[in-house]
Design a protein around this motif. Sequence first.
Motif, PDB file in Angstrom:
ATOM      1  N   LYS A  36       0.824  -1.205   0.000  1.00  0.00           N
ATOM      2  CA  LYS A  36       0.000   0.000   0.000  1.00  0.00           C
ATOM      3  C   LYS A  36       0.860   1.258   0.000  1.00  0.00           C
ATOM      4  O   LYS A  36       0.347   2.346  -0.199  1.00  0.00           O
ATOM      5  N   TYR A  37       2.134   1.100   0.278  1.00  0.00           N
ATOM      6  CA  TYR A  37       3.021   2.253   0.374  1.00  0.00           C
ATOM      7  C   TYR A  37       4.371   1.871  -0.219  1.00  0.00           C
ATOM      8  O   TYR A  37       5.032   0.954   0.269  1.00  0.00           O
ATOM      9  N   ILE A  38       4.758   2.540  -1.292  1.00  0.00           N
ATOM     10  CA  ILE A  38       6.020   2.222  -1.964  1.00  0.00           C
ATOM     11  C   ILE A  38       7.046   3.259  -1.531  1.00  0.00           C
ATOM     12  O   ILE A  38       7.110   4.371  -2.058  1.00  0.00           O
ATOM     13  N   ILE A  39       7.851   2.892  -0.552  1.00  0.00           N
ATOM     14  CA  ILE A  39       8.772   3.841   0.056  1.00  0.00           C
ATOM     15  C   ILE A  39       9.851   4.298  -0.924  1.00  0.00           C
ATOM     16  O   ILE A  39      10.286   5.451  -0.892  1.00  0.00           O
ATOM     17  N   GLU A  40      10.274   3.405  -1.825  1.00  0.00           N
ATOM     18  CA  GLU A  40      11.286   3.788  -2.807  1.00  0.00           C
ATOM     19  C   GLU A  40      10.793   4.937  -3.680  1.00  0.00           C
ATOM     20  O   GLU A  40      11.526   5.900  -3.957  1.00  0.00           O
ATOM     21  N   ASN A  41       9.548   4.833  -4.120  1.00  0.00           N
ATOM     22  CA  ASN A  41       8.981   5.878  -4.973  1.00  0.00           C
ATOM     23  C   ASN A  41       8.856   7.204  -4.230  1.00  0.00           C
ATOM     24  O   ASN A  41       9.124   8.279  -4.786  1.00  0.00           O
ATOM     25  N   GLU A  42       8.448   7.134  -2.961  1.00  0.00           N
ATOM     26  CA  GLU A  42       8.247   8.348  -2.190  1.00  0.00           C
ATOM     27  C   GLU A  42       9.543   9.123  -2.009  1.00  0.00           C
ATOM     28  O   GLU A  42       9.591  10.333  -2.191  1.00  0.00           O
ATOM     29  N   PHE A  43      10.627   8.418  -1.645  1.00  0.00           N
ATOM     30  CA  PHE A  43      11.872   9.129  -1.382  1.00  0.00           C
ATOM     31  C   PHE A  43      12.636   9.445  -2.669  1.00  0.00           C
ATOM     32  O   PHE A  43      13.421  10.395  -2.707  1.00  0.00           O
ATOM     33  N   SER A  44      12.402   8.685  -3.715  1.00  0.00           N
ATOM     34  CA  SER A  44      12.963   9.069  -5.013  1.00  0.00           C
ATOM     35  C   SER A  44      12.339  10.371  -5.479  1.00  0.00           C
ATOM     36  O   SER A  44      13.006  11.225  -6.071  1.00  0.00           O
ATOM     37  N   ARG A  45      11.052  10.533  -5.178  1.00  0.00           N
ATOM     38  CA  ARG A  45      10.359  11.778  -5.510  1.00  0.00           C
ATOM     39  C   ARG A  45      10.984  12.959  -4.773  1.00  0.00           C
ATOM     40  O   ARG A  45      11.042  14.079  -5.285  1.00  0.00           O
ATOM     41  N   MET A  46      11.491  12.715  -3.563  1.00  0.00           N
ATOM     42  CA  MET A  46      12.138  13.773  -2.785  1.00  0.00           C
ATOM     43  C   MET A  46      13.579  14.022  -3.227  1.00  0.00           C
ATOM     44  O   MET A  46      14.222  14.951  -2.749  1.00  0.00           O
ATOM     45  N   GLY A  47      14.073  13.178  -4.129  1.00  0.00           N
ATOM     46  CA  GLY A  47      15.434  13.365  -4.624  1.00  0.00           C
ATOM     47  C   GLY A  47      16.484  12.564  -3.906  1.00  0.00           C
ATOM     48  O   GLY A  47      17.686  12.818  -4.054  1.00  0.00           O
ATOM     49  N   LEU A  48      16.063  11.571  -3.106  1.00  0.00           N
ATOM     50  CA  LEU A  48      17.023  10.738  -2.384  1.00  0.00           C
ATOM     51  C   LEU A  48      17.367   9.512  -3.212  1.00  0.00           C
ATOM     52  O   LEU A  48      16.534   8.644  -3.426  1.00  0.00           O
ATOM     53  N   ALA A  49      18.623   9.445  -3.683  1.00  0.00           N
ATOM     54  CA  ALA A  49      19.081   8.300  -4.472  1.00  0.00           C
ATOM     55  C   ALA A  49      19.798   7.328  -3.545  1.00  0.00           C
ATOM     56  O   ALA A  49      21.027   7.230  -3.535  1.00  0.00           O
ATOM     57  N   PHE A  50      19.041   6.600  -2.713  1.00  0.00           N
ATOM     58  CA  PHE A  50      19.677   5.755  -1.695  1.00  0.00           C
ATOM     59  C   PHE A  50      20.307   4.494  -2.278  1.00  0.00           C
ATOM     60  O   PHE A  50      20.959   3.736  -1.571  1.00  0.00           O
ATOM     61  N   ASN A  51      20.108   4.257  -3.571  1.00  0.00           N
ATOM     62  CA  ASN A  51      20.759   3.099  -4.211  1.00  0.00           C
ATOM     63  C   ASN A  51      22.140   3.440  -4.767  1.00  0.00           C
ATOM     64  O   ASN A  51      22.885   2.552  -5.177  1.00  0.00           O
ATOM     65  N   SER A  52      22.489   4.730  -4.771  1.00  0.00           N
ATOM     66  CA  SER A  52      23.785   5.126  -5.322  1.00  0.00           C
ATOM     67  C   SER A  52      24.902   4.883  -4.308  1.00  0.00           C
ATOM     68  O   SER A  52      24.666   4.795  -3.097  1.00  0.00           O
ATOM     69  N   ILE A  53      26.128   4.804  -4.796  1.00  0.00           N
ATOM     70  CA  ILE A  53      27.290   4.543  -3.934  1.00  0.00           C
ATOM     71  C   ILE A  53      27.511   5.696  -2.963  1.00  0.00           C
ATOM     72  O   ILE A  53      27.915   5.490  -1.807  1.00  0.00           O
ATOM     73  N   ASP A  54      27.242   6.923  -3.402  1.00  0.00           N
ATOM     74  CA  ASP A  54      27.513   8.106  -2.586  1.00  0.00           C
ATOM     75  C   ASP A  54      26.420   8.407  -1.565  1.00  0.00           C
ATOM     76  O   ASP A  54      26.572   9.329  -0.763  1.00  0.00           O
ATOM     77  N   SER A  55      25.343   7.658  -1.586  1.00  0.00           N
ATOM     78  CA  SER A  55      24.235   7.947  -0.686  1.00  0.00           C
ATOM     79  C   SER A  55      24.608   7.650   0.764  1.00  0.00           C
ATOM     80  O   SER A  55      25.350   6.715   1.058  1.00  0.00           O
ATOM     81  N   SER A  56      24.082   8.454   1.670  1.00  0.00           N
ATOM     82  CA  SER A  56      24.317   8.255   3.101  1.00  0.00           C
ATOM     83  C   SER A  56      23.243   7.373   3.727  1.00  0.00           C
ATOM     84  O   SER A  56      23.314   7.090   4.929  1.00  0.00           O
ATOM     85  N   PHE A  57      22.250   6.957   2.926  1.00  0.00           N
ATOM     86  CA  PHE A  57      21.140   6.171   3.455  1.00  0.00           C
ATOM     87  C   PHE A  57      21.004   4.844   2.697  1.00  0.00           C
ATOM     88  O   PHE A  57      21.523   4.683   1.596  1.00  0.00           O
ATOM     89  N   ARG A  58      20.310   3.936   3.330  1.00  0.00           N
ATOM     90  CA  ARG A  58      20.009   2.655   2.690  1.00  0.00           C
ATOM     91  C   ARG A  58      18.621   2.197   3.116  1.00  0.00           C
ATOM     92  O   ARG A  58      18.002   2.746   4.038  1.00  0.00           O
ATOM     93  N   LEU A  59      18.155   1.160   2.449  1.00  0.00           N
ATOM     94  CA  LEU A  59      16.847   0.594   2.731  1.00  0.00           C
ATOM     95  C   LEU A  59      16.997  -0.567   3.720  1.00  0.00           C
ATOM     96  O   LEU A  59      17.799  -1.470   3.503  1.00  0.00           O
ATOM     97  N   PHE A  60      16.256  -0.506   4.808  1.00  0.00           N
ATOM     98  CA  PHE A  60      16.229  -1.612   5.773  1.00  0.00           C
ATOM     99  C   PHE A  60      14.964  -2.421   5.534  1.00  0.00           C
ATOM    100  O   PHE A  60      13.851  -1.909   5.650  1.00  0.00           O
ATOM    101  N   LYS A  61      15.130  -3.701   5.182  1.00  0.00           N
ATOM    102  CA  LYS A  61      13.996  -4.541   4.815  1.00  0.00           C
ATOM    103  C   LYS A  61      13.690  -5.604   5.871  1.00  0.00           C
ATOM    104  O   LYS A  61      12.987  -6.570   5.604  1.00  0.00           O
ATOM    105  N   GLY A  62      14.206  -5.403   7.082  1.00  0.00           N
ATOM    106  CA  GLY A  62      14.080  -6.448   8.097  1.00  0.00           C
ATOM    107  C   GLY A  62      12.874  -6.341   8.994  1.00  0.00           C
ATOM    108  O   GLY A  62      12.843  -6.983  10.057  1.00  0.00           O
ATOM    109  N   ASN A  63      11.877  -5.547   8.594  1.00  0.00           N
ATOM    110  CA  ASN A  63      10.710  -5.377   9.470  1.00  0.00           C
ATOM    111  C   ASN A  63       9.482  -6.087   8.926  1.00  0.00           C
ATOM    112  O   ASN A  63       8.343  -5.629   9.116  1.00  0.00           O
ATOM    113  N   GLU A  64       9.685  -7.208   8.236  1.00  0.00           N
ATOM    114  CA  GLU A  64       8.550  -7.972   7.721  1.00  0.00           C
ATOM    115  C   GLU A  64       7.621  -8.347   8.857  1.00  0.00           C
ATOM    116  O   GLU A  64       8.060  -8.799   9.921  1.00  0.00           O
TER     117      GLU A  64
END
Length: 322
Positions: free
Chosen positions: A117-145
């Motif tokens: 119901k909520y696509i977090i990648e799309n939301e933060f990409s819209r804000m300009g956060l490229a967390f998949n890039s090497i230079d990014s200071s952030f990453r995606l945590f997927k451990g809250n299933e």
Amino acid sequence: KNKQLTGFFAITKYRIIFLPQEKDWCPVLGIHPDFFSIPYGLISNVETINENLVYEGNTLKIAAKDGRKLFVQCTADGKRINSEDIEKLIKCEGFNDRLPDYFAKSHWSEALSRGEKYIIENEFSRMGLAFNSIDSSFRLFKGNEEGKVCPSYPFKVIVPKDIKDEEIIQCAQYRAQQRFPTLTYYHNATGGSLQRSSQNGEGIFGRVSESDQKMLELIACTLPKGSGKGFGFSNPKKTSARLHIYDARSSMIAFANKFTGGGCENEDRYPGTWLELCDIENIHKVRDSYLQLITICNNLQIVQGPQWLSSVEKSGWLELIS
């Protein structure tokens, strides 16, 4: 309520809007141009009442959460429209369970097909956060299933790149209701961000979590240098702090929470941070005060009478916003 206007009343997919026919009605009435534009999410109540304004018959009353109230009577081709029919239409458009019909929610169809119901990648990409890039200071945590780390968080959240999964779990165990710090907003132009979390578990014995300390240290590192400068802070320590922590509680409540295992960030244990206790009352007192203020503002006898200022003072609202 004292002024009767004629114009066009429209019901859209995400709001109701009234467009007065009167010329220059904004300065004449002294109200904002968007006064008659109310999104569905801001409507608190819609009901049909037996009150004659211009035409005989019932009237539609629309109350907004910010205190606005509209009393509407509609005609089409010179014939009265039953206010109950308009009420049903607004409730059908604005208060239904058909997600694709909601404003800006059409993209949910694709998400729902994947069980999201909520696509977090799309939301933060819209804000300009490229967390998949090497230079990014952030990453995606997927451990809250299934909310196994924090039940009230989505199963994917964004955290500092260099924090390990096991450290996130330890940090969650140290925070109330397991709400560890996580990214909620990113400013592309400045690199600044907003994080959210619950109170920590310092308690009366000053319990410490190295993982929690590391989390806040890494969050501070993601912020641009000199983040505290340029805000006109008189306190040099506050100006030099890179990470500003705003706690909505009062100092008394924050201290009292220590006796139940809670607490707040100690600046000595979290270097480079500045803690500010905002001294905001609990949500119930704020809501009650606001409802009292709205009741006063909607009472013409009080507004135009000698008890106006004393009534506003008794509501406690001015004290809350001061």
